[in-house]
Structures are given as C-alpha cells and as structure tokens.
Design a protein around this motif. Structure first.
Motif, PDB file in Angstrom:
ATOM      1  N   VAL A 226     -61.857   6.701  95.282  1.00  0.00           N
ATOM      2  CA  VAL A 226     -62.899   7.688  95.523  1.00  0.00           C
ATOM      3  C   VAL A 226     -63.350   7.598  96.974  1.00  0.00           C
ATOM      4  N   ASP A 227     -63.526   8.746  97.614  1.00  0.00           N
ATOM      5  CA  ASP A 227     -63.988   8.793  99.012  1.00  0.00           C
ATOM      6  C   ASP A 227     -64.743  10.106  99.176  1.00  0.00           C
ATOM      7  N   ILE A 228     -66.074  10.061  99.054  1.00  0.00           N
ATOM      8  CA  ILE A 228     -66.795  11.334  98.936  1.00  0.00           C
ATOM      9  C   ILE A 228     -67.794  11.622 100.050  1.00  0.00           C
ATOM     10  N   HIS A 229     -67.671  10.945 101.167  1.00  0.00           N
ATOM     11  CA  HIS A 229     -68.541  11.246 102.316  1.00  0.00           C
ATOM     12  C   HIS A 229     -67.646  11.449 103.532  1.00  0.00           C
ATOM     13  N   ASN A 230     -67.367  12.722 103.820  1.00  0.00           N
ATOM     14  CA  ASN A 230     -66.509  13.080 104.949  1.00  0.00           C
ATOM     15  C   ASN A 230     -66.967  14.407 105.531  1.00  0.00           C
ATOM     16  N   HIS A 231     -66.614  14.636 106.781  1.00  0.00           N
ATOM     17  CA  HIS A 231     -67.157  15.783 107.503  1.00  0.00           C
ATOM     18  C   HIS A 231     -66.060  16.752 107.949  1.00  0.00           C
ATOM     19  N   THR A 232     -66.491  17.860 108.522  1.00  0.00           N
ATOM     20  CA  THR A 232     -65.577  18.868 109.061  1.00  0.00           C
ATOM     21  C   THR A 232     -66.022  19.224 110.468  1.00  0.00           C
ATOM     22  N   LYS A 233     -65.183  19.960 111.163  1.00  0.00           N
ATOM     23  CA  LYS A 233     -65.520  20.311 112.542  1.00  0.00           C
ATOM     24  C   LYS A 233     -66.719  21.256 112.633  1.00  0.00           C
ATOM     25  N   LEU A 234     -67.156  21.806 111.521  1.00  0.00           N
ATOM     26  CA  LEU A 234     -68.308  22.708 111.540  1.00  0.00           C
ATOM     27  C   LEU A 234     -69.597  22.014 111.972  1.00  0.00           C
ATOM     28  N   CYS A 235     -69.650  20.690 111.854  1.00  0.00           N
ATOM     29  CA  CYS A 235     -70.877  19.971 112.223  1.00  0.00           C
ATOM     30  C   CYS A 235     -71.019  19.782 113.733  1.00  0.00           C
ATOM     31  N   ASN A 236     -70.015  20.180 114.492  1.00  0.00           N
ATOM     32  CA  ASN A 236     -70.055  20.153 115.961  1.00  0.00           C
ATOM     33  C   ASN A 236     -69.827  18.776 116.576  1.00  0.00           C
ATOM     34  N   HIS A 237     -69.629  17.747 115.747  1.00  0.00           N
ATOM     35  CA  HIS A 237     -69.298  16.439 116.325  1.00  0.00           C
ATOM     36  C   HIS A 237     -68.174  15.767 115.531  1.00  0.00           C
TER      37      HIS A 237
ATOM     38  N   SER B  55     -68.900  16.247 102.617  1.00  0.00           N
ATOM     39  CA  SER B  55     -70.369  16.290 102.553  1.00  0.00           C
ATOM     40  C   SER B  55     -70.885  16.546 103.966  1.00  0.00           C
ATOM     41  N   GLU B  56     -70.808  17.810 104.339  1.00  0.00           N
ATOM     42  CA  GLU B  56     -71.172  18.184 105.704  1.00  0.00           C
ATOM     43  C   GLU B  56     -72.667  17.981 105.951  1.00  0.00           C
ATOM     44  N   HIS B  57     -72.984  17.710 107.226  1.00  0.00           N
ATOM     45  CA  HIS B  57     -74.388  17.580 107.622  1.00  0.00           C
ATOM     46  C   HIS B  57     -75.100  18.899 107.334  1.00  0.00           C
ATOM     47  N   ALA B  58     -76.019  18.847 106.396  1.00  0.00           N
ATOM     48  CA  ALA B  58     -76.681  20.064 105.933  1.00  0.00           C
ATOM     49  C   ALA B  58     -77.559  20.670 107.020  1.00  0.00           C
ATOM     50  N   PRO B  59     -77.690  21.979 107.007  1.00  0.00           N
ATOM     51  CA  PRO B  59     -78.519  22.640 108.018  1.00  0.00           C
ATOM     52  C   PRO B  59     -80.000  22.337 107.832  1.00  0.00           C
ATOM     53  N   MET B  60     -80.713  22.274 108.935  1.00  0.00           N
ATOM     54  CA  MET B  60     -82.171  22.238 108.936  1.00  0.00           C
ATOM     55  C   MET B  60     -82.635  22.669 110.322  1.00  0.00           C
TER      56      MET B  60
END
Length: 259
Positions: free
Chosen positions: A3-14, A37-42
């Motif tokens: 299991v590996d459930i914390h990863n990002h995409t290029k949409l987060c800008n970093h 699990s992309e960095h959610a917007p705020m």
C-alpha cells in the motif's frame, strides 16, 4: 510496500512527472494499492497546491487512470489537507474521495517545513515549537475530519530537536488520534530530508503500536522515481514495532491487508 497512498502530481506546482509515470513505477515496485493525495486547495499558500478550479481536473485524471490500470493495480483518490483554522474549505472536506490525509505544515501560519522560512527557528524556543506542533495534531484529530495523519513528526525535518521527551510532547496527540479512529502513515519522505529518517520515528511508532493505532505507508512522492523508495526500511520499521497489517481506504472506509 503493498500500500502506498500519499503521492502527488505536477498540479501542485512543486512536483513533476505524469500520473501514468507514477503508476507505472508503482506497478514495477509491486504496489497493489496506490493513492494520489494532492495538496488540497485553500486560500493560503496557493503557490504550493492546486487551485479550487483544478479540483475537477485532478479528480478526473486520477479516476481515468484508475479505470485504465484497473487490471494491474488499484488506484485510490484522496487529498492531503492542511489543518489550518480559518482556511479549510467544505468543497475539499466534502469531496467524493477515498480518503483525506490531515497534515500540519503551518504553526500559526509559519511554514516551518519550507526551507524559505528556516530562519524563523532561530527566534523561537524549540520546545515550545514542538509542543505547538503536536497541539495542532491533537486539534486536527479531534476535528474528526480526516482519515490519516500525514507525516506525524514533520516538525523534525531540519533536525531542530527538542530538549524535552518527545513521547511526552506527543502523548495527548496520539491519544486523540486513537480516539478519532485515524491511522498514521509511515512516510519515507523524511529519508530524503535533513533528518534522514521516516516520519514517525521508531520511538513514536512504538508508542503508536501500544495504542493499537493502524498504520499505512506513504512514499510521499513528488517525482515518479521516488515511488517505492525506502519501502524495505518502512516495512522493517513496521514489523519491528509489531505490525503485520496496514490499512488503505475506499470511500472513506478502512480496509486491512497483510504485508
């Protein structure tokens, strides 16, 4: 890691790389359940996260990949949400996802894990900083908004360590996590940082096991080549603490699997 459930995409800008590249690497590593699990917007620190306007694009991209790779790997959809009073948004908290990771990246709006603001450590009492951090973790757990605690002791990232006993500093936070029914990730990103070890430390992981808090695993990858790195170390930590199973989530429900 199964299991590996914390990863990002290029949409987060970093982060960099395509979603398919992350998934192909996960398949290569033998991962069975792989989550984004992309960095959610705020409306704070927008530079390092997706925008509200990108939520639909992000979710569709992950769900499209889920369908495309369904015969090879199960793709899960989540968000990593900054617990920061006054900035969390119902559009994120009520999103139709598999899980929400609750993370603390800010102490009173100070981005303590950002190298840009590392100078702030010099002007503060390190024991007080650590206590404020774990107080925020406790408050986050008591909110009952999230499923997983992200990188539990991230405050150690730059090796500014407290003089007080860390287990005592974290005690109330761990009790709140237990009470909330959350899981804690073994996040290997710390191996790539100055601290040079996973989040949480082995010492804290042992305390987590004493409370029978479930664990999950996280590469916290921001590049495809980071997927599955240090997986042997993460599994060894978990086994050393006495774990033989971990959790993943579908539709905000826990599922246990042996590793």
């Amino acid at each position: 890691m199964v299991v590996d459930i914390h990863n990002h995409t290029k949409l987060c800008n970093h982060a960099e790389g395509e979603i398919a590249e992350y998934i192909e690497k996960a398949i290569e590593c033998g991962i069975k359940y792989f989550g984004f699990s992309e960095h959610a917007p705020m409306n704070f620190d927008e530079k390092y996260r997706i925008s509200f306007a990108q939520m639909q694009e992000y979710e569709k991209s992950v769900l499209d990949a889920k369908e495309k790779y369904k015969d090879k790997i199960e793709i899960l959809l989540g968000y990593e949400v900054d617990y920061l009073r006054g900035y969390m948004d119902e559009r994120v908290l009520n999103a139709d996802v598999d899980y929400l990771i609750g993370s603390i990246h800010f102490i009173e709006e100070w981005g303590f894990d950002n190298p840009e603001f590392i100078g702030n450590y010099k002007d503060q009492n390190i024991d007080e900083i650590w206590q404020k951090y774990f107080n925020a973790i406790e408050e986050m757990a008591k909110s009952r908004l999230f499923d997983i605690v992200g990188h539990l002791d991230l405050i150690k990232i730059f090796k500014y360590m407290p003089t007080k006993n860390i287990k005592e500093i974290a005690k109330n936070a761990l009790l709140a996590i237990k009470e909330a029914g959350m899981s804690v990730e073994i996040n290997v990103a710390g191996f790539r940082k100055p601290i040079g070890e996973a989040y949480p430390s082995m010492s804290l992981l042992n305390e987590i096991k004493k409370l029978n808090i479930p664990i999950t695993f996280a590469s916290d990858a921001h590049k495809p080549e980071q997927v599955g790195l240090y997986s042997d170390e993460a599994i060894e930590m978990a086994k050393s603490a006495g774990y033989s199973e971990c959790v993943f989530y579908r539709n905000r429900k826990k599922h246990f699997i042996k590793f």
